[in-house]
Design an enzyme around this catalytic site. Structure first.
Site, PDB file in Angstrom:
ATOM      1  N   ARG A 185      -2.871   4.219 -38.004  1.00 43.00           N
ATOM      2  CA  ARG A 185      -1.454   4.418 -37.628  1.00 43.00           C
ATOM      3  C   ARG A 185      -1.282   5.396 -36.456  1.00 43.00           C
ATOM      4  O   ARG A 185      -0.338   6.201 -36.410  1.00 43.00           O
ATOM      5  CB  ARG A 185      -0.631   4.910 -38.833  1.00 43.00           C
ATOM      6  CG  ARG A 185      -0.631   3.954 -39.986  1.00 43.00           C
ATOM      7  CD  ARG A 185       0.076   2.631 -39.691  1.00 43.00           C
ATOM      8  NE  ARG A 185      -0.126   1.716 -40.793  1.00 43.00           N
ATOM      9  CZ  ARG A 185      -1.102   0.782 -40.819  1.00 43.00           C
ATOM     10  NH1 ARG A 185      -1.928   0.612 -39.803  1.00 43.00           N
ATOM     11  NH2 ARG A 185      -1.218  -0.005 -41.858  1.00 43.00           N
ATOM     12  N   SER A 234       6.827   2.342 -44.809  1.00 47.38           N
ATOM     13  CA  SER A 234       6.020   3.360 -45.491  1.00 47.38           C
ATOM     14  C   SER A 234       6.344   4.732 -44.905  1.00 47.38           C
ATOM     15  O   SER A 234       6.203   4.942 -43.702  1.00 47.38           O
ATOM     16  CB  SER A 234       4.532   3.080 -45.321  1.00 47.38           C
ATOM     17  OG  SER A 234       4.210   1.894 -46.006  1.00 47.38           O
ATOM     18  N   GLU A 304       4.343   9.282 -41.921  1.00 49.96           N
ATOM     19  CA  GLU A 304       4.028   8.177 -40.997  1.00 49.96           C
ATOM     20  C   GLU A 304       5.269   7.893 -40.141  1.00 49.96           C
ATOM     21  O   GLU A 304       5.177   7.637 -38.944  1.00 49.96           O
ATOM     22  CB  GLU A 304       3.646   6.917 -41.793  1.00 49.96           C
ATOM     23  CG  GLU A 304       3.372   5.695 -40.899  1.00 49.96           C
ATOM     24  CD  GLU A 304       2.840   4.506 -41.681  1.00 49.96           C
ATOM     25  OE1 GLU A 304       2.092   4.706 -42.655  1.00 49.96           O
ATOM     26  OE2 GLU A 304       3.181   3.362 -41.309  1.00 49.96           O
TER      27      GLU A 304
HETATM   28  C1  LIG Z   1      10.558  -3.005 -44.177  1.00 52.28           C
HETATM   29  C2  LIG Z   1       9.475  -2.388 -43.314  1.00 52.28           C
HETATM   30  C3  LIG Z   1       8.162  -2.776 -43.481  1.00 52.28           C
HETATM   31  C4  LIG Z   1       7.147  -2.216 -42.699  1.00 52.28           C
HETATM   32  N1  LIG Z   1       5.856  -2.633 -42.888  1.00 52.28           N
HETATM   33  C5  LIG Z   1       4.876  -2.125 -42.105  1.00 52.28           C
HETATM   34  C6  LIG Z   1       3.525  -2.554 -42.259  1.00 52.28           C
HETATM   35  O1  LIG Z   1       3.194  -3.384 -43.093  1.00 52.28           O
HETATM   36  N2  LIG Z   1       2.587  -2.032 -41.445  1.00 52.28           N
HETATM   37  C7  LIG Z   1       2.891  -1.104 -40.488  1.00 52.28           C
HETATM   38  O2  LIG Z   1       1.989  -0.670 -39.761  1.00 52.28           O
HETATM   39  N3  LIG Z   1       4.157  -0.675 -40.329  1.00 52.28           N
HETATM   40  C8  LIG Z   1       5.159  -1.153 -41.109  1.00 52.28           C
HETATM   41  N4  LIG Z   1       6.438  -0.721 -40.944  1.00 52.28           N
HETATM   42  C9  LIG Z   1       6.727   0.337 -39.948  1.00 52.28           C
HETATM   43  C10 LIG Z   1       7.094  -0.187 -38.550  1.00 52.28           C
HETATM   44  O3  LIG Z   1       7.606  -1.505 -38.617  1.00 52.28           O
HETATM   45  C11 LIG Z   1       5.894  -0.137 -37.609  1.00 52.28           C
HETATM   46  O4  LIG Z   1       5.424   1.180 -37.425  1.00 52.28           O
HETATM   47  C12 LIG Z   1       6.237  -0.711 -36.231  1.00 52.28           C
HETATM   48  O5  LIG Z   1       5.072  -0.844 -35.482  1.00 52.28           O
HETATM   49  C13 LIG Z   1       7.236   0.153 -35.459  1.00 52.28           C
HETATM   50  O6  LIG Z   1       7.676  -0.591 -34.345  1.00 52.28           O
HETATM   51  P1  LIG Z   1       9.121  -0.343 -33.727  1.00 52.28           P
HETATM   52  O7  LIG Z   1       9.247  -1.201 -32.535  1.00 52.28           O
HETATM   53  O8  LIG Z   1      10.166  -0.481 -34.741  1.00 52.28           O
HETATM   54  O9  LIG Z   1       8.965   1.168 -33.270  1.00 52.28           O
HETATM   55  P2  LIG Z   1      10.000   2.360 -33.441  1.00 52.28           P
HETATM   56  O10 LIG Z   1      10.248   2.615 -34.876  1.00 52.28           O
HETATM   57  O11 LIG Z   1      11.175   2.147 -32.575  1.00 52.28           O
HETATM   58  O12 LIG Z   1       9.120   3.565 -32.856  1.00 52.28           O
HETATM   59  C14 LIG Z   1       7.940   3.969 -33.524  1.00 52.28           C
HETATM   60  C15 LIG Z   1       7.051   4.708 -32.528  1.00 52.28           C
HETATM   61  O13 LIG Z   1       6.604   3.764 -31.557  1.00 52.28           O
HETATM   62  C16 LIG Z   1       6.906   4.262 -30.245  1.00 52.28           C
HETATM   63  N5  LIG Z   1       7.184   3.128 -29.370  1.00 52.28           N
HETATM   64  C17 LIG Z   1       8.027   2.097 -29.546  1.00 52.28           C
HETATM   65  N6  LIG Z   1       7.996   1.276 -28.477  1.00 52.28           N
HETATM   66  C18 LIG Z   1       7.110   1.815 -27.597  1.00 52.28           C
HETATM   67  C19 LIG Z   1       6.639   1.469 -26.297  1.00 52.28           C
HETATM   68  N7  LIG Z   1       7.081   0.386 -25.656  1.00 52.28           N
HETATM   69  N8  LIG Z   1       5.731   2.283 -25.720  1.00 52.28           N
HETATM   70  C20 LIG Z   1       5.270   3.398 -26.321  1.00 52.28           C
HETATM   71  N9  LIG Z   1       5.677   3.785 -27.532  1.00 52.28           N
HETATM   72  C21 LIG Z   1       6.581   2.996 -28.169  1.00 52.28           C
HETATM   73  C22 LIG Z   1       8.132   5.158 -30.443  1.00 52.28           C
HETATM   74  O14 LIG Z   1       8.246   6.081 -29.383  1.00 52.28           O
HETATM   75  C23 LIG Z   1       7.775   5.815 -31.758  1.00 52.28           C
HETATM   76  O15 LIG Z   1       6.876   6.856 -31.559  1.00 52.28           O
HETATM   77  C24 LIG Z   1       7.476  -1.253 -41.718  1.00 52.28           C
HETATM   78  C25 LIG Z   1       8.810  -0.881 -41.530  1.00 52.28           C
HETATM   79  C26 LIG Z   1       9.806  -1.430 -42.320  1.00 52.28           C
HETATM   80  C27 LIG Z   1      11.229  -1.019 -42.091  1.00 52.28           C
END
Ligand SMILES: Cc1cc2nc3c(=O)[nH]c(=O)nc-3n(C[C@H](O)[C@H](O)[C@H](O)COP(=O)(O)OP(=O)(O)OC[C@H]3O[C@@H](n4cnc5c(N)ncnc54)[C@H](O)[C@@H]3O)c2cc1C
Length: 324
Positions: A185, A234, A304
């Site tokens: 992560r 998570s 996380e």
């Molecule tokens: C219902 C649910 C289920 C989930 N299941 C999982 C799972 O199974 N596995 C898992 O790993 N995660 C899971 N997650 C967490 C989440 O979906 C992941 O961490 C996902 O990768 C976050 O992506 P995001 O675009 O929403 O990022 P955001 O939440 O918007 O940001 C998260 C981080 O990523 C950075 N970021 C976003 N875009 C960029 C970019 N273009 N360049 C650089 N940094 C960037 C942000 O600055 C921040 O630090 C879950 C979340 C939910 C709500």
């Protein structure tokens, strides 16, 4: 990880005035971050910038002095915004970063605004196996790179070949898999670089079989996670040798409530905003869970979920919030 910044005048207004005539993207003031995050909580950003494309993003970043706090948001599925909001620029990638292209060698190139699920679908359509785990992760490809997102025994590190990113000074970088330094992560690229594109490699696969796998992923999620709630997924990383949810359950925190937020009954490593929670309610609940798990079994859980921004004036943050 916590991202906080000082609320002094950072030179934002002067930098914005200078750069506005040169950018094609959209600048919005006092943008409600609750509208663009899964938790639907927390305060506004001083400025929300949506760049038109990578070149536009580079021009914008180059014009922002380092004193101006800048943070990129993906689909907000791993973010908890504090109630005082973000006293700088939030960057949100959109249309100019949403292309998907299939390339030779069972590869797929995607802009980082593309939702993970669309990458999974495009891979299935092209007969590329190995990316179906993205079906269950509700973030964008940018967020997947930053978090090394993974599920069902696979992670972004297993499929990523190359990425592009723009650094804080506006310079574009092409990054190899090794450059990204993925661990659980986490990715080792500086926190203020913004990913703009990613190339993935899979293996030859049968479309029907991949689609079936994706359906299984979706079904599993539906049964085991509160995916229709206002949540951040998570909350805590799994500590070495443990499942975070088991420790939380054993510490008696399943269903625990603070204000409008509670620990999910269905999956107790998920916090949910089911009654109009503030950012502080959610963070206090998380810190209370951490304190109780530590008291119960001696393990310190690590967040996380990324906590972003500032509390309301005079309010505490972090460990000080825990209800003992
Ligand atoms: C219902 C649910 C289920 C989930 N299941 C999982 C799972 O199974 N596995 C898992 O790993 N995660 C899971 N997650 C967490 C989440 O979906 C992941 O961490 C996902 O990768 C976050 O992506 P995001 O675009 O929403 O990022 P955001 O939440 O918007 O940001 C998260 C981080 O990523 C950075 N970021 C976003 N875009 C960029 C970019 N273009 N360049 C650089 N940094 C960037 C942000 O600055 C921040 O630090 C879950 C979340 C939910 C709500």
């Amino acid at each position: 990880m916590t991202v906080m910044v000082a609320a002094h005048d950072s030179g934002l207004e002067a930098a914005l005035a200078a750069v506005m005539p040169n950018v094609r993207g959209r600048v919005l003031r006092d943008a409600l971050l609750a509208d663009i995050t899964w938790f639907r909580a927390g305060g506004p950003a001083k400025v929300l910038f949506t760049p038109a494309d990578e070149a536009d993003l580079a021009v914008f970043l180059a014009a922002m002095p380092v004193s101006v706090p800048v943070f990129v948001v993906g689909l907000g599925s791993n973010l908890l915004v504090r109630d005082g909001g973000y006293p700088g620029v939030i960057i949100r990638l959109a249309k100019g970063f949403s292309e998907i292209a299939v390339e030779p060698g069972h590869r797929l190139r995607a802009g980082t605004a593309v939702p993970d699920v669309k990458v999974a679908r495009a891979a299935a359509d092209a007969g590329i196996a190995g990316l179906s785990f993205y079906r269950g992760i509700p973030g964008s490809i940018g967020g997947a790179l930053r978090m090394n997102a993974g599920a069902h025994g696979r992670e972004t590190t297993n499929v990523l070949v190359e990425a592009r990113a723009v650094d804080r000074s506006g310079k574009v970088h092409v990054l190899s898999h090794a450059d990204l330094g993925f661990t659980y992560r986490h990715c080792a690229i500086p926190a203020d670089w913004i990913f703009t594109q990613a190339t993935f490699a899979g293996t030859p696969g049968d479309k029907a079989a991949i689609l079936k796998e994706m359906d299984e992923v979706a079904e599993y999620r539906e049964k085991n996670q509160p995916i229709r709630e206002r949540t951040g997924g998570s909350t805590f990383k799994n500590p070495e040798g443990h499942s975070a949810w088991k420790l939380i359950d054993a510490a008696g925190c399943r269903g625990l409530r603070v204000g409008g937020a509670k620990v999910s009954e269905m999956h107790c490593n998920f916090l949910i905003n089911d009654q109009g929670a503030s950012g502080e309610d959610i963070e206090r609940l998380g810190e209370t869970v951490r304190a109780r798990v530590l008291a119960h079994c001696g393990v310190t859980l690590q967040w996380e979920i990324i906590r972003l921004g500032e509390p309301l004036a005079g309010r505490p943050v972090g460990e000080g919030l825990a209800i003992k």
